[in-house]
Design an enzyme around this catalytic site. Structure first.
Site, short mmCIF file in Angstrom:
data_model
loop_
_atom_site.label_atom_id
_atom_site.label_comp_id
_atom_site.label_asym_id
_atom_site.label_seq_id
_atom_site.Cartn_x
_atom_site.Cartn_y
_atom_site.Cartn_z
N GLN A 142 -22.58 -40.89 20.15
CA GLN A 142 -22.97 -42.31 20.30
C GLN A 142 -22.01 -43.08 21.20
O GLN A 142 -22.35 -44.16 21.67
CB GLN A 142 -23.03 -43.00 18.93
CG GLN A 142 -24.14 -42.48 18.04
CD GLN A 142 -24.18 -43.27 16.76
OE1 GLN A 142 -23.51 -42.95 15.78
NE2 GLN A 142 -24.95 -44.35 16.76
N HIS A 198 -26.86 -36.70 14.37
CA HIS A 198 -26.48 -37.10 15.74
C HIS A 198 -25.84 -35.94 16.50
O HIS A 198 -25.97 -35.86 17.72
CB HIS A 198 -25.48 -38.26 15.69
CG HIS A 198 -26.12 -39.61 15.57
ND1 HIS A 198 -27.00 -40.10 16.51
CD2 HIS A 198 -25.99 -40.59 14.64
CE1 HIS A 198 -27.39 -41.32 16.15
NE2 HIS A 198 -26.80 -41.65 15.01
N CYS A 232 -29.36 -47.74 13.01
CA CYS A 232 -28.46 -46.93 13.83
C CYS A 232 -27.96 -47.81 14.97
O CYS A 232 -28.75 -48.54 15.58
CB CYS A 232 -29.22 -45.73 14.36
SG CYS A 232 -28.23 -44.65 15.41
N LEU A 233 -26.66 -47.74 15.24
CA LEU A 233 -26.11 -48.56 16.33
C LEU A 233 -26.71 -48.16 17.68
O LEU A 233 -26.67 -48.94 18.62
CB LEU A 233 -24.58 -48.43 16.37
CG LEU A 233 -23.83 -48.97 15.15
CD1 LEU A 233 -22.33 -48.77 15.33
CD2 LEU A 233 -24.15 -50.43 14.89
N GLY A 289 -21.16 -45.73 9.83
CA GLY A 289 -20.97 -44.38 10.34
C GLY A 289 -21.09 -44.43 11.84
O GLY A 289 -21.65 -45.37 12.40
N HIS A 343 -27.29 -38.62 8.20
CA HIS A 343 -27.64 -39.35 9.42
C HIS A 343 -26.66 -39.03 10.56
O HIS A 343 -27.07 -38.72 11.68
CB HIS A 343 -27.65 -40.86 9.10
CG HIS A 343 -27.89 -41.75 10.27
ND1 HIS A 343 -28.95 -42.62 10.33
CD2 HIS A 343 -27.19 -41.93 11.43
CE1 HIS A 343 -28.91 -43.28 11.50
NE2 HIS A 343 -27.84 -42.88 12.17
N GLU A 344 -25.35 -39.07 10.23
CA GLU A 344 -24.34 -38.82 11.27
C GLU A 344 -24.36 -37.37 11.72
O GLU A 344 -24.20 -37.08 12.90
CB GLU A 344 -22.94 -39.20 10.77
CG GLU A 344 -22.77 -40.67 10.38
CD GLU A 344 -23.29 -41.64 11.42
OE1 GLU A 344 -23.20 -41.34 12.64
OE2 GLU A 344 -23.82 -42.69 11.04
NI NI Z 1 -26.94 -43.46 13.98
#
Ligand code: NI
Length: 177
Positions: A54, A145, A99-100, A49, A141-142
């Site tokens: 991000q 963000h 998470c990236l 995701g 999660h996304e």
């Molecule tokens: Ni993330």
């Protein structure tokens, strides 16, 4: 297409509420290119995701890898969702997340098991899907963000906060699929 730089925890863009995208702009070259670049970026870093903040774009847009198909054959496809709205339901379950934007860290996060996701796809067509378990987790999660929330904020205890190396050594068997 291009691989975009991923904002790391501490960058203010990750803590800023993202802005809605005008529905008429979804098909614009700018948004279409952003979606293509986000897909390429997510694949490059093996994400499941990715949300626009991000990649330093404060827009309400995310990608989530979802399963599609029937019982005979399922494929994993990155679904782009513009101006998403989620409704959570069902029991709360805890599982590992990463998470990236929080590089090399894992932790266990409680999330609702079910989610109804509405929004618009990259063609401007309405999306209305029900997801369960891991895809529902990815979507929650996304979605977070877009409101400047990181998975760490959702952890009820820091006891499971784990570096990726140690996660691989001691905990990865939890999540082999
Ligand atoms: Ni993330």
């Amino acid at each position: 297409m291009a691989i975009l730089k991923v904002a790391q925890m501490g960058h203010p863009v990750l803590r800023t509420r993202a802005q809605a995208i005008d529905r008429r702009d979804i098909k614009s070259p700018k948004i279409q290119r952003l979606i293509d670049d986000m897909i390429e970026t997510m694949h490059e870093y093996h994400g499941i995701g990715l949300a626009a903040p991000q990649v330093h774009e404060g827009l309400r847009l995310f990608l989530a890898v979802v399963e599609e198909g029937d019982e005979r054959e399922t494929v994993l496809r990155p679904l782009a969702v513009v101006n998403p709205d989620i409704k959570i339901s069902g029991e709360t379950v805890e599982d590992w997340e990463g998470c990236l934007s929080v590089a090399n860290i894992r932790g266990r996060v409680p999330r609702s098991r079910d989610v109804r996701l509405r929004g618009f796809d990259r063609h401007g067509e309405p999306i209305d899907v029900k997801l369960r378990d891991y895809p529902a987790r990815v979507v929650q999660h996304e979605y977070d963000h877009l409101d400047g929330v990181l998975f760490l904020d959702r952890m009820t205890s820091m006891e499971t906060l784990t570096f990726l190396d140690e996660y691989g050594k001691y905990w990865a068997r939890d999540r082999e699929d």
